[in-house]
Design an enzyme around this catalytic site. Structure first.
Site, PDB file in Angstrom:
ATOM      1  N   ALA A   1       9.711   3.075  -2.244  1.00 38.95           N
ATOM      2  CA  ALA A   1       8.737   2.008  -2.518  1.00 38.95           C
ATOM      3  C   ALA A   1       8.052   1.635  -1.208  1.00 38.95           C
ATOM      4  CB  ALA A   1       9.431   0.794  -3.130  1.00 38.95           C
ATOM      5  N   SER A   2       7.926   2.629  -0.298  1.00 38.40           N
ATOM      6  CA  SER A   2       7.273   2.311   0.984  1.00 38.40           C
ATOM      7  C   SER A   2       5.830   2.812   0.959  1.00 38.40           C
ATOM      8  CB  SER A   2       8.071   2.884   2.152  1.00 38.40           C
ATOM      9  OG  SER A   2       8.203   4.289   2.062  1.00 38.40           O
TER      10      SER A   2
ATOM     11  N   ASP B   1      17.500   3.121  11.447  1.00 41.75           N
ATOM     12  CA  ASP B   1      16.244   2.548  11.938  1.00 41.75           C
ATOM     13  C   ASP B   1      16.018   3.067  13.353  1.00 41.75           C
ATOM     14  OD1 ASP B   1      14.519  -0.246  10.975  1.00 41.75           O
ATOM     15  OD2 ASP B   1      14.236   0.500  13.020  1.00 41.75           O
TER      16      ASP B   1
ATOM     17  N   ASP C   1       7.437   4.370  -6.430  1.00 36.35           N
ATOM     18  CA  ASP C   1       6.468   3.290  -6.674  1.00 36.35           C
ATOM     19  C   ASP C   1       5.143   3.604  -5.981  1.00 36.35           C
ATOM     20  OD1 ASP C   1       5.749   0.674  -7.679  1.00 36.35           O
ATOM     21  OD2 ASP C   1       5.937  -0.091  -5.626  1.00 36.35           O
TER      22      ASP C   1
ATOM     23  N   ILE D   1      12.099  -5.752   4.363  1.00 37.07           N
ATOM     24  CA  ILE D   1      12.563  -5.369   3.024  1.00 37.07           C
ATOM     25  C   ILE D   1      13.968  -4.787   3.101  1.00 37.07           C
ATOM     26  CG2 ILE D   1      12.139  -3.880   1.025  1.00 37.07           C
ATOM     27  CD1 ILE D   1       9.118  -4.048   1.784  1.00 37.07           C
TER      28      ILE D   1
ATOM     29  N   GLU E   1      -3.546   7.282  -4.674  1.00 40.92           N
ATOM     30  CA  GLU E   1      -3.431   6.257  -5.720  1.00 40.92           C
ATOM     31  C   GLU E   1      -4.842   5.877  -6.172  1.00 40.92           C
ATOM     32  OE1 GLU E   1      -0.975   3.069  -4.250  1.00 40.92           O
ATOM     33  OE2 GLU E   1       0.736   4.392  -3.902  1.00 40.92           O
TER      34      GLU E   1
ATOM     35  N   HIS F   1       2.836   1.321  -8.039  1.00 42.06           N
ATOM     36  CA  HIS F   1       2.741   0.521  -6.796  1.00 42.06           C
ATOM     37  C   HIS F   1       2.814  -0.980  -7.110  1.00 42.06           C
ATOM     38  CE1 HIS F   1       1.131   0.676  -2.410  1.00 42.06           C
ATOM     39  NE2 HIS F   1       1.979  -0.338  -2.568  1.00 42.06           N
ATOM     40  N   ILE F   2       3.890  -1.363  -7.737  1.00 45.45           N
ATOM     41  CA  ILE F   2       4.055  -2.769  -8.143  1.00 45.45           C
ATOM     42  C   ILE F   2       5.196  -3.467  -7.407  1.00 45.45           C
ATOM     43  CG2 ILE F   2       3.084  -2.616 -10.477  1.00 45.45           C
ATOM     44  CD1 ILE F   2       6.164  -2.339 -11.353  1.00 45.45           C
ATOM     45  N   GLY F   3       5.716  -2.812  -6.360  1.00 40.95           N
ATOM     46  CA  GLY F   3       6.864  -3.396  -5.644  1.00 40.95           C
ATOM     47  C   GLY F   3       6.635  -4.846  -5.254  1.00 40.95           C
ATOM     48  N   GLY F   4       5.437  -5.132  -4.761  1.00 45.06           N
ATOM     49  CA  GLY F   4       5.143  -6.487  -4.293  1.00 45.06           C
ATOM     50  C   GLY F   4       4.366  -7.296  -5.324  1.00 45.06           C
TER      51      GLY F   4
HETATM   52  N1  NAD Z   1       5.759  -0.914  -2.849  1.00 45.51           N
HETATM   53  C1  NAD Z   1       5.204  -2.005  -2.442  1.00 45.51           C
HETATM   54  O1  NAD Z   1       4.549  -2.724  -3.185  1.00 45.51           O
HETATM   55  C2  NAD Z   1       5.387  -2.419  -1.011  1.00 45.51           C
HETATM   56  C3  NAD Z   1       5.406  -3.783  -0.697  1.00 45.51           C
HETATM   57  C4  NAD Z   1       5.585  -4.152   0.625  1.00 45.51           C
HETATM   58  C5  NAD Z   1       5.690  -3.192   1.604  1.00 45.51           C
HETATM   59  N2  NAD Z   1       5.636  -1.885   1.280  1.00 45.51           N
HETATM   60  C6  NAD Z   1       5.783  -0.851   2.322  1.00 45.51           C
HETATM   61  O2  NAD Z   1       7.085  -0.983   2.863  1.00 45.51           O
HETATM   62  C7  NAD Z   1       7.024  -0.792   4.258  1.00 45.51           C
HETATM   63  C8  NAD Z   1       8.169  -1.509   4.923  1.00 45.51           C
HETATM   64  O3  NAD Z   1       7.985  -2.905   4.762  1.00 45.51           O
HETATM   65  P1  NAD Z   1       8.761  -3.959   5.670  1.00 45.51           P
HETATM   66  O4  NAD Z   1       8.131  -5.258   5.411  1.00 45.51           O
HETATM   67  O5  NAD Z   1      10.209  -3.834   5.512  1.00 45.51           O
HETATM   68  O6  NAD Z   1       8.326  -3.437   7.104  1.00 45.51           O
HETATM   69  P2  NAD Z   1       8.989  -3.820   8.499  1.00 45.51           P
HETATM   70  O7  NAD Z   1       7.956  -3.502   9.512  1.00 45.51           O
HETATM   71  O8  NAD Z   1       9.568  -5.177   8.447  1.00 45.51           O
HETATM   72  O9  NAD Z   1      10.186  -2.774   8.635  1.00 45.51           O
HETATM   73  C9  NAD Z   1      10.007  -1.402   8.810  1.00 45.51           C
HETATM   74  C10 NAD Z   1      11.199  -0.880   9.565  1.00 45.51           C
HETATM   75  O10 NAD Z   1      11.068   0.549   9.649  1.00 45.51           O
HETATM   76  C11 NAD Z   1      11.512   0.937  10.932  1.00 45.51           C
HETATM   77  N3  NAD Z   1      10.966   2.249  11.242  1.00 45.51           N
HETATM   78  C12 NAD Z   1       9.731   2.582  11.670  1.00 45.51           C
HETATM   79  N4  NAD Z   1       9.633   3.900  11.834  1.00 45.51           N
HETATM   80  C13 NAD Z   1      10.827   4.418  11.513  1.00 45.51           C
HETATM   81  C14 NAD Z   1      11.351   5.746  11.495  1.00 45.51           C
HETATM   82  N5  NAD Z   1      10.598   6.792  11.839  1.00 45.51           N
HETATM   83  N6  NAD Z   1      12.638   5.908  11.133  1.00 45.51           N
HETATM   84  C15 NAD Z   1      13.416   4.842  10.793  1.00 45.51           C
HETATM   85  N7  NAD Z   1      12.979   3.573  10.807  1.00 45.51           N
HETATM   86  C16 NAD Z   1      11.690   3.367  11.151  1.00 45.51           C
HETATM   87  C17 NAD Z   1      11.014  -0.156  11.832  1.00 45.51           C
HETATM   88  O11 NAD Z   1      11.707  -0.182  13.071  1.00 45.51           O
HETATM   89  C18 NAD Z   1      11.283  -1.395  10.988  1.00 45.51           C
HETATM   90  O12 NAD Z   1      12.551  -1.945  11.242  1.00 45.51           O
HETATM   91  C19 NAD Z   1       5.643  -1.353   4.628  1.00 45.51           C
HETATM   92  O13 NAD Z   1       5.153  -0.770   5.803  1.00 45.51           O
HETATM   93  C20 NAD Z   1       4.803  -1.007   3.442  1.00 45.51           C
HETATM   94  O14 NAD Z   1       4.167   0.227   3.674  1.00 45.51           O
HETATM   95  C21 NAD Z   1       5.488  -1.475  -0.006  1.00 45.51           C
HETATM   96  O1  2HG Z   2      -0.631  -5.066  -3.198  1.00 40.03           O
HETATM   97  C1  2HG Z   2      -0.820  -3.951  -2.743  1.00 40.03           C
HETATM   98  O2  2HG Z   2      -1.777  -3.226  -3.050  1.00 40.03           O
HETATM   99  C2  2HG Z   2       0.113  -3.378  -1.675  1.00 40.03           C
HETATM  100  C3  2HG Z   2       1.527  -3.852  -1.780  1.00 40.03           C
HETATM  101  C4  2HG Z   2       2.399  -3.299  -0.686  1.00 40.03           C
HETATM  102  O3  2HG Z   2       2.340  -1.917  -0.625  1.00 40.03           O
HETATM  103  C5  2HG Z   2       2.160  -3.893   0.655  1.00 40.03           C
HETATM  104  O4  2HG Z   2       1.854  -3.170   1.602  1.00 40.03           O
HETATM  105  O5  2HG Z   2       2.324  -5.109   0.763  1.00 40.03           O
END
Ligand code: NAD
Ligand code: 2HG
Length: 477
Positions: free
Chosen positions: A285-286, A228, A311, A209, A316, A346-349
């Protein structure tokens, strides 16, 4: 062979008790690596715990949290029994349901804790129809021989686009202006409203992301810095900073994209807000645990933070409804009273594109594991696959006749010497191909064995099961 579905056991030509399933092409799994996928296949699967082969119609799947139709359809087309619920389930109800199923599909709300997994006696695989897998006790699942799959990037773009929208919305106080208009108030102001051109975006976590967002932000003339824990390849002219503190001190907009881990819990708290520029913005949004919400409330009240978008939340609700209250999170009322704070559930995805792509991807991984034993993409087991048994194989007619090929899938504890014992057992047979890998304490072996009969299958199964290092044995044929 009849096209009708019949799950009653029958004696086949080799005298092995097996089961007979549909030969309808629509009931076949279309593996990307399989050239024979359009042809009817018969894939009885043994669940080791019963020492009986499964017909695909015996496979029970529980899908929670409104998993997308595309994924549901794929699993149903396999002939599996699919139960679908729109929301998640509280732990006790989940335990009741999970006892019976072989496959469970969830999203981010269903907590598959050790307590739940210990009750899941028939479970062989978990599908997280999302990116995050923090809701599953991955180690416990691996120790029980339960594979876990997710969709690592199918919703990344959707999240990145939401964040871009939020950056502009915060810079222009769009949420407040829109709320005012909804309440009948015309409030034309430019005070503390900004262009985003030339501003610095600080991305915490430059994974799928974060990297996607970096490209979009630069396209809008923002300058991008990121922090990172890994050394990453910067996209465009983005650059990696050495510490979180450097990022906090330089960025106008800060956005979090790290997974939920012990190290990321409360990663943005009082001390970090104090290091941020006055008038900066925060987006999360993590996962809800990454930002300390009471500290955010304080930072917004003091004016240190000029706006924020959330988000995700530490707690939740399991489904939709009037749940965003102090009963769920004690600071909900405080949040709701703040200006220039965008709150989303929580609608990011949650886009049509992302959800259907995730549905297909995870359903495919589940099917491949159930039917073929492939762990490619598993997040808690070693990734092992073997070339599919296809019509292109020299002995493909044996495949067609089911029992001439035997695939042993053996998950065992990774204790030195155990592989020698495993190889002693299968070494007496005609091994066509074999692959083993390990991850942590768990190793996974797949072997295709030809020219087997009922007695050999039984013998193999019993010898594997008697090894003290055994976690789960499955025989697919
Ligand atoms: N809001 C949503 O609907 C939604 C949707 C998708 C993902 N997410 C959340 O977003 C997060 C990230 O998604 P992604 O696909 O980019 O994950 P990813 O695994 O591709 O990237 C995460 C990055 O964070 C880095 N990281 C880990 N610990 C760290 C720290 N302590 N300090 C700095 N960097 C650190 C990792 O090295 C990696 O590069 C997911 O784990 C998920 O929880 C939320
Ligand atoms: O759809 C979900 O409930 C979670 C979405 C997002 O946080 C993910 O981890 O992909």
């Amino acid at each position: 062979m009849s096209a009708a579905r019949d799950i009653r056991p029958r004696q086949d030509d080799l005298g092995v008790q097996t089961q007979h399933i549909s030969t309808s092409p629509s009931a076949s799994f279309h593996s990307p690596s399989s050239h024979s996928s359009a042809l009817a296949r018969t894939i009885p699967v043994i669940n080791a715990k019963h020492l009986k082969p499964f017909a695909t119609t015996d496979i029970k799947v529980l899908l929670l949290e409104n998993v997308n139709q595309a994924g549901r359809d794929m699993l149903q087309q396999q002939g599996y029994q699919v139960e679908f619920l729109k929301s998640s389930l509280p732990e006790d109800q989940l335990i009741e349901k999970i006892r019976d199923v072989h496959v469970i599909g969830i999203r981010s709300k269903t907590k598959l804790t050790e307590r739940v997994l210990k009750e899941a006696k028939n479970l062989i695989v978990i599908g997280c129809f999302c990116i995050g897998t923090n809701q599953v006790d991955l180690q416990c699942a691996a120790a029980q021989g339960v594979a876990v799959f997710n969709s690592p990037f199918s919703n990344s773009r959707s999240v990145a686009e939401l964040v871009i929208g939020e950056i502009i919305a915060l810079a222009r106080q769009l949420g407040d202006r829109s709320n005012e208009m909804h309440n009948g108030t015309w409030n034309k102001v430019s005070n503390k409203c900004w262009e985003i051109r030339g501003k610095t975006l600080g991305i915490i976590g430059y994974g799928h992301i974060g990297a996607q967002l970096s490209v979009l932000a630069e396209a809008m003339s923002m300058s991008v810095i990121y922090f990172d824990v890994l050394n990453m390849m910067s996209l465009g002219t983005a650059h990696q900073v050495e510490s979180l503190d450097q990022l906090l001190a330089q960025a106008d907009f800060i956005t979090c994209h790290v997974p939920e881990l012990p190290e990321t819990k409360g990663m943005i708290g009082k001390a970090q807000f104090e290091k941020m520029k006055t008038g900066s913005y925060l987006i999360n949004a993590s996962r809800g645990t990454v930002v300390d919400i009471p500290a955010l409330v304080e930072a917004m009240r003091s004016g240190r933070v000029a706006g924020a978008a959330l988000d995700v939340y530490p707690n939740e609700p399991a489904g939709n409804g009037d749940y965003f209250t102090n009963d769920l999170n004690e600071w909900a009322t405080d949040l709701r009273s703040l200006k220039n704070l965008i709150l989303t559930p929580h609608i990011g995805g949650s886009t049509e594109e992302a959800q259907s792509a995730i549905g297909v991807e995870v359903a495919q991984a589940l099917t491949q594991y159930v039917n073929e034993g492939t762990t490619l993409g598993a997040v808690n087991l070693p990734e092992v696959t073997l070339r599919s048994l296809t019509m292109d194989e020299p002995n493909h007619c044996r495949l067609t006749f089911l029992l001439l090929f035997l695939q042993v899938v053996y998950i065992h504890k990774n204790i030195p010497g155990v592989l020698r014992k495993v190889n002693e057992i299968i070494g007496d047979h005609n091994v066509d191909k074999q692959m083993t890998d390990s991850r942590g304490d768990v190793a996974y072996l797949m072997a295709d064995i030809s020219n087997v009969n009922a007695a050999v299958i039984k013998d193999l199964y019993e010898r594997f099961e008697s090894l003290s290092s055994r976690i789960m044995t499955r025989i697919l044929y």
